[in-house]
Each structure stands twice: as structure tokens, then as C-alpha cells.
Design an enzyme around this catalytic site. Structure first.
Site, PDB file in Angstrom:
ATOM      1  N   GLU A 165     -34.389 -91.326  -8.325  1.00  0.00           N
ATOM      2  CA  GLU A 165     -33.294 -89.803  -6.947  1.00  0.00           C
ATOM      3  C   GLU A 165     -31.815 -89.211  -8.244  1.00  0.00           C
ATOM      4  OE1 GLU A 165     -36.071 -91.293  -4.453  1.00  0.00           O
ATOM      5  OE2 GLU A 165     -35.285 -92.419  -5.688  1.00  0.00           O
ATOM      6  N   TYR A 167     -29.151 -90.388  -9.326  1.00  0.00           N
ATOM      7  CA  TYR A 167     -28.079 -90.884  -9.252  1.00  0.00           C
ATOM      8  C   TYR A 167     -27.051 -91.991 -10.072  1.00  0.00           C
ATOM      9  CZ  TYR A 167     -28.290 -90.206  -3.462  1.00  0.00           C
ATOM     10  OH  TYR A 167     -29.000 -90.141  -3.164  1.00  0.00           O
ATOM     11  N   ARG A 215     -35.851 -99.562  -7.648  1.00  0.00           N
ATOM     12  CA  ARG A 215     -36.583 -98.367  -7.475  1.00  0.00           C
ATOM     13  C   ARG A 215     -36.456 -97.244  -8.807  1.00  0.00           C
ATOM     14  NH1 ARG A 215     -36.063 -95.286  -2.047  1.00  0.00           N
ATOM     15  NH2 ARG A 215     -36.955 -93.600  -2.859  1.00  0.00           N
ATOM     16  N   HIS A 253     -32.462 -85.182  -6.542  1.00  0.00           N
ATOM     17  CA  HIS A 253     -32.390 -84.949  -5.176  1.00  0.00           C
ATOM     18  C   HIS A 253     -31.985 -83.187  -6.350  1.00  0.00           C
ATOM     19  CE1 HIS A 253     -31.893 -87.749  -2.787  1.00  0.00           C
ATOM     20  NE2 HIS A 253     -30.965 -88.162  -2.829  1.00  0.00           N
ATOM     21  N   GLN A 340     -35.637 -82.192  10.412  1.00  0.00           N
ATOM     22  CA  GLN A 340     -34.382 -81.647  11.093  1.00  0.00           C
ATOM     23  C   GLN A 340     -33.423 -82.571  12.069  1.00  0.00           C
ATOM     24  OE1 GLN A 340     -36.003 -79.075  14.750  1.00  0.00           O
ATOM     25  NE2 GLN A 340     -38.419 -78.831  12.605  1.00  0.00           N
TER      26      GLN A 340
END
Length: 677
Positions: A165, A167, A215, A253, A340
Site C-alpha cells: 500500500e 508504506y 503483506r 494509497h 461512507q
């Protein structure tokens, strides 16, 4: 016989056995940060009670510079160990297993102490990170390994090393963020030293019988990301270094490709995990847009992975696995991947919840206890507020009659389901229909309620929703091509070829998507979706993304103008994590978005507009259809009629407050009132 044989196979790793193949993936919820460990432990324990095989916590920082933001949860001290022991004990008492994710944010850290392999600012952070020197690199490795050791002391069954992701670990792996010339940069052999040292150091600290999950970013979705050859090499080296399971991370991201939003096709990236399958001998976890037992079963039976990771579906329903085991999949509250109340909350520094399940992360404060004495309750309006109240109140033991003026339940959810990319709402409505039948709620459709219908009830719930807000533009009454959004969804009108949409909130964007739709929604066609967003095989293009993808999705010959009064970026007030997706989608359809618009006059020729307070650049938009999406007003005629009577009534949802198609607050309203009566 269970319908999902692959899901319910045990996985024996020798020192630990998983009772099924479903993992609860890591999520940032904000729970650890509030410091109420009883509340945190109940959140995790309830999922363990629901029979998930393994829980992975939200990302826990190994030190201050690696924390995602100031005040974020860390594992550094004896006090941290004591706090986390409350959660691990609660999960183990329910027969579950839990691992702690160690997340070092690197340049994504939202603080001025951020560190990274090179001083390159992330596009999603205002801080430029400090470049790590040799001593700094050693400190990060040591702190991460110590965090894993403390996790073991706290009773965790293992740790997940967050290597995807975008990081810190991911930042070391690619030239995009690693410009170093020393032994930690340059060649790929040098760049993978960082994750390998971390894994080796952790294994030394925790011993053999402690679960290590890594991961791995299997597809970066950024230009100059990892090649497929590099992904395979790292996977093999990670396995040699002592990892027990590989989890699949999808996209950084900062990637400009959606990966978990509702418009992403189901199991959209399982094909990538399948490419990895067989290249290592340890189990692999598939992730992203897996939200039903059937999809999970299909991923496993197709040999895409050995386990599946679901995150947000466990916000929607803590008993997902138990219901699947009991062949009650139609009773699972479906995650609609809307973001949301989960990710939008996280990125707004709010505590996570769930649009379809307001109890998520509030298990100790919002309870649906059985009532001692049942009440006869009439609910008027079968939109999201009325339905959620009815189901929750019926679960508690009340006798519910649900009245709906139209022929079908759902209210404005029936508009949402028609939007390309929002097909998940069909599943939510199917769930509601099933629950109404299962709970023996007395549903009366095609009936406009009158006072006489409500006399013999103990309580009346008014959930009559909203109606489109009317506007008055000069000349509007003299033409016959001005409609509201409900007219469009009714399919009773003919839309022309040049359309002006007045109002660029959520409804305006939805209307633009709806009228520009093609024959098949990209959400239902993975190949079409990949082509539109420029996703490709990482064996063909580094990072799995086509670097120059200017494809216009010509699904419609219509010319569409999306207009708003506010002089700000169009769509600025949409969901924090999904607004950019909606804007990009319309850009790909060549929808013209204009801000700071004044609506001067409507003529047979079209819509006369100007811009800004100075009313400059007056121009005529030659359109043959105008659609008004200017918000809503509450439908309160029934409430006004009941006001002078002795009938005990409550108002919820849009009838109480006309937010723009706000199913989140409507469902929350309904559930909370049902918990009180």
C-alpha cells in the site's frame, strides 16, 4: 452439507490451526486511539464469536516517526502490552485467533517526523520526509522487530508486517521512492534488503511458533512500480526469511486507480493473486472486493489463493462466517463498499462505523436487547430509515406494520441501484426483503397512509423521506424540457442529446453517470473496467498500470454539462475517499463540469448562464434537456397531520432532516430509535 466446502477447510500450519479460510483483514477504525480497551476488545471479540478464522488488527505503529499520525496507536511500552492483552484475552476466550499488524507509514506519516528511504514528499501528505541514514535504518528495523516481540508478550498469535500500500517497506522497494545510491538502494537486490532484514530480525526475536504474515504488494498500480519478476523474487525471499503466510496488497494509497470502492468489480484482483499461486509453498491470502461467501468460495475453488481476506464485510456483519457456515448467507448484512462510514470517517479523523450497520465499532453502546413487552408499531415509509427501524425493532420483539406508498420497498435506494457502479444496492435491497419476510414484518405496499390507519398502534414512526427541491429560473414555466432527478429515474421521459444538470452534489454526479451509461456497467465487466482505468498485467507493465491511459469511455453520444453554483472544485463535497473516483469517471466520459455558475434564464434555445458574483462570461448552453438536482426537502405532510392528534409519533430519516440522499444518517436514525423503544 455446507454450501462452501473450501471456505470451511481447516488450515494446519503445525504450531497453529485455523478453523476456516476466512481472515478479517486489517482496518483503521480509530478504536485503538480512543483508549477504551473494553470497547476495543468487544469489537474484536464479537468477530471471533462470529467464527472468523483469524483477525488482523488495524495498523499499529512501531515508533513515533512511523505512526500514521500523532496520537496513533503504537506498540512500544509495557503499558501498550497491558492494554493489548485485554483484546487478545477477549478474542481467545471466544475461541478466536488474532495477529497485530505492524505498520510503519514512512513518507505517508502525517507528521513532521516522517522518515523514508529518500526525501520525496508523497502527493497525499503535506510533509517531506527525512532521508534515513544507516543508523536511522537500523533503528527502524530494530523498532519493528521489538514491536513484534511486544505483540507476542501481549498474547497475539502473530504479527502481520505491512509491506504494501505504499508504506515504508514498499517505499524501499521501488525506484519511484528509493533514489539511494548505497547498499539500501540501486539494484533490486539492495532494495529488498530492508524487508528481508525486518523479517529475519522478527523471526529471531519471536522464535518459531509465532505466526508471521507479510503483506506483499502484488500490484502497485503506480508508474515505475515493481515488475512481476520482482514481486515473485521478493515473495520467494520472504518465504525463505521465515514468513508463514503471504497476504496480497493491492495498489499504493497514492495510486489513481480505485481498488476497493463499490464501482470496482467483485474480486477484481484475484487474477493477480492467482499468478502468484504456486510460486511459493506457503499459503497466500486474496483480498479486495470479496464481500460474500459465494465470491470467497469461488476465489478458493479457482485456486487463486489458500485464504481470503475480508475487512469491511466484518463491519457490516460480525457474524458473516457463522451465517455462511449455517447456510444462511441471505441473512448476512451486505457490505456495499460505499466507504461512507468507514474510510471516509478514517480520513476525516472520525471513529469508523458502517452505513448498513451503525453498531460497528459501537458494540458496547448501541445494543438491540429483547423487549419484555412487545409494542404494536406502525412505520410509514419503507426507505432506508423505515426499513432499518422495522428490522431492528422486530429483532427486539416488537410487532411491526410497515406501510409503503409505492409498489416496492427501498425509497431512494431504488435510484441508487440504477447507477452504473452502484449495483451493490441490489444486494442490500434483497437483504432487506428477506429480513422483512423472515422477521414476519407486516408489509403493506401501494398504500397511502391516512390517520385512520394509525389509530390502534402504540407508536407511529414517520419515515416518509424526501422530495426533490424545486427551483425557479426565469422562463422555466415556458418550456417543457425541465425535469427533476426522480423524473429521469422513472424512465417516463425522453432525454435529449445535450443535457444540463443543475446541481453537482451526489445526485448530480449519479444522474450524469446514469444518462451517460453504456450497455454494460464496467463494474460488471472486469475487462472493460481494467481497460478504462488502465490496469494491466504487471508482467507487461511495471506496477500493473498503463502509464499513459487517456481513454475516453464513449458509452454515450450525449453532451452533458454538470453545473454548480459554488465556485469551488466540482464534487469537492463528495465522499473523501471516493469523490476523486466519481470525478475521474465523468472525465473519462467527457462530461463537462462547470463551477461558479449563475442560472440566468431558460429559453427554448437552452440555458443562459453566467459566472461568479460579477456575472461575467454570459453564454447560452444550447441544451434540449435540463435536469434539476438541487437537493431535497423533507416530506412532512403526515407529521403535520398527526401533530394535533393524540397519536404518539416519531420522525426519522429524510423526513426529519433532508440530507442529500444520506442513507448513512437515515439508517443510523432508524436503528438508534429502534434500540430505545
Amino acid at each position: 452439507m455446507n454450501t462452501y466446502p473450501n471456505i470451511f477447510k481447516k488450515l494446519d500450519l503445525g504450531f497453529i490451526e485455523l478453523k476456516n479460510r476466512i481472515i478479517m483483514g486489517s482496518m483503521h477504525t480509530g478504536l485503538e486511539e480512543i483508549g477504551d480497551w473494553k470497547r476495543i476488545s468487544e469489537f474484536y471479540a464479537s468477530r471471533a464469536r462470529g467464527q472468523v478464522a483469524l483477525i488482523i488488527t488495524g495498523g499499529i505503529g512501531p515508533n513515533k516517526e512511523g505512526s500514521v499520525l500523532p496520537g496513533a496507536s503504537m506498540m512500544m511500552t509495557d503499558d501498550d502490552v497491558k492494554n493489548h492483552m485485554i483484546s487478545t484475552k477477549a478474542v481467545h476466550e471466544e475461541g478466536g485467533k488474532i495477529v497485530m499488524q505492524i505498520l510503519h507509514a514512512g513518507r505517508y506519516a502525517y507528521n513532521d517526523k516522517a522518515v523514508a528511504p529518500s526525501p520525496i514528499k508523497a502527493p497525499i501528505s503535506p510533509f517531506t520526509p527525512r532521508e534515513l541514514d544507516e543508523e536511522g535504518i537500523e533503528k527502524q528495523i530494530s523498532d519493528i522487530a521489538q514491536s513484534a516481540f511486544l505483540a507476542k508478550c501481549a498474547g497475539y498469535d502473530g504479527v502481520e508486517i505491512m509491506g504494501s500500500e505504499g508504506y515504508l517497506i514498499n517505499q524501499f522497494l521501488v525506484n519511484h521512492t528509493n533514489k539511494r545510491k548505497d547498499s539500501w538502494g540501486g539494484s533490486y537486490k539492495n532494495r529488498i534488503r530492508f524487508p528481508l532484514e525486518i523479517v529475519k530480525r522478527i523471526r529471531e526475536k519471536v522464535g518459531k511458533n509465532f505466526l508471521l504474515i507479510y503483506r506483499l504488494s502484488v500490484i502497485d498500480l503506480i508508474p515505475n512500480g515493481s515488475s512481476w519478476e520482482e514481486v515473485i523474487l521478493l515473495a520467494k525471499e520472504i518465504e525463505k526469511a521465515g514468513v508463514n503466510i503471504l497476504n496480497s496488497g493491492i495498489g499504493w494509497h497514492e495510486a489513481r486507480i480505485p481498488t476497493i470502492a463499490t464501482s470496482v468489480p467483485k474480486r477484481a484482483f484475484s487474477w493477480v493473486t492467482k499468478k502468484l499461486y504456486g510460486n511459493v509453498s506457503i499459503p497466500i491470502i486474496a483480498s479486495n472486493r470479496i464481500n460474500s461467501p459465494k465470491i470467497a468460495e469461488d476465489v478458493l475453488s479457482d485456486k487463486c489463493a489458500d485464504l481470503v481476506s475480508l475487512a469491511r464485510p466484518f463491519l457490516a456483519d460480525s457474524e458473516f462466517v457463522r451465517k455462511a457456515f449455517e447456510n444462511k448467507a441471505n441473512e448476512i448484512v451486505p457490505c456495499i463498499a460505499c466507504n461512507q462510514a468507514c474510510l471516509d470517517h478514517t480520513f476525516s479523523m472520525k471513529l469508523t462505523s458502517c452505513l448498513v450497520n451503525p453498531r460497528a465499532c459501537r458494540e458496547t453502546e448501541l445494543n438491540y436487547e429483547k423487549v419484555i413487552k412487545s409494542k404494536k408499531i406502525a412505520v410509514v415509509g419503507a426507505g432506508p430509515a423505515g426499513i432499518s427501524f422495522s428490522i431492528t425493532a422486530a429483532q427486539r420483539g416488537h410487532l411491526i406494520s410497515l406501510f409503503e406508498e409505492n409498489s416496492e420497498i427501498g425509497g431512494q435506494l431504488n435510484f441508487a441501484k440504477m447507477i452504473p457502479g452502484k449495483e451493490e444496492f441490489y444486494g442490500l435491497l434483497n437483504y432487506y426483503e428477506n429480513e422483512i419476510k423472515r422477521l414476519k414484518i407486516n408489509l403493506i405496499t401501494d398504500h397511502k397512509v391516512e390517520m385512520a390507519d394509525l389509530i390502534n398502534f402504540d407508536e407511529v414512526i414517520i419515515a416518509t423521506g424526501v422530495v426533490p427541491r424545486k427551483i425557479d429560473i426565469q422562463g422555466q414555466a415556458k418550456v417543457n424540457f425541465v425535469y427533476n432527478y426522480q423524473d429521469v429515474f422513472s424512465d417516463k421521459i425522453t432525454i435529449g442529446n445535450r443535457i444540463a444538470i443543475i446541481g453537482a452534489g451526489g445526485i448530480g454526479f449519479d444522474i450524469a453517470e446514469y444518462i451517460s451509461r453504456s450497455d454494460i456497467s464496467p463494474t460488471l465487466d472486469i475487462n472493460k473496467w481494467m481497460k478504462i482505468w488502465g490496469v494491466t498485467d504487471p508482467e507487461i507493465e511495471r506496477g500493473g498500470v498503463i502509464q499513459k491511459n487517456d481513454l475516453i469511455e464513449n458509452g454515450s453520444s450525449k453532451e452533458i454539462f454538470l453545473l454548480q453554483r459554488k465556485n469551488e472544485k466540482v464534487g469537492k463535497r463528495l465522499g473523501k475517499t471516493t469523490g476523486w473516483i466519481h470525478r475521474k469517471s465523468l472525465e473519462k466520459k467527457n462530461v463537462k463540469m462547470l463551477a461558479g455558475v449563475n442560472y440566468e434564464k431558460i429559453t427554448p434555445e437552452g440555458l443562459l448562464i453566467s459566472f461568479g458574483e460579477e456575472k461575467r462570461n454570459i453564454k447560452m448552453l444550447k441544451v434540449d434537456t435540463i435536469i434539476v438536482c438541487a437537493g431535497q426537502t423533507s416530506e412532512i405532510s403526515l407529521a403535520e397531520a398527526l401533530s394535533p392528534s393524540n397519536i404518539n409519533y416519531h420522525i426519522i430519516g429524510g423526513a426529519k432532516k433532508a440530507n442529500e440522499l444520506d442513507a448513512k444518517s437515515a439508517i443510523d436514525n432508524g436503528c438508534r430509535l429502534a434500540a430505545q423503544l
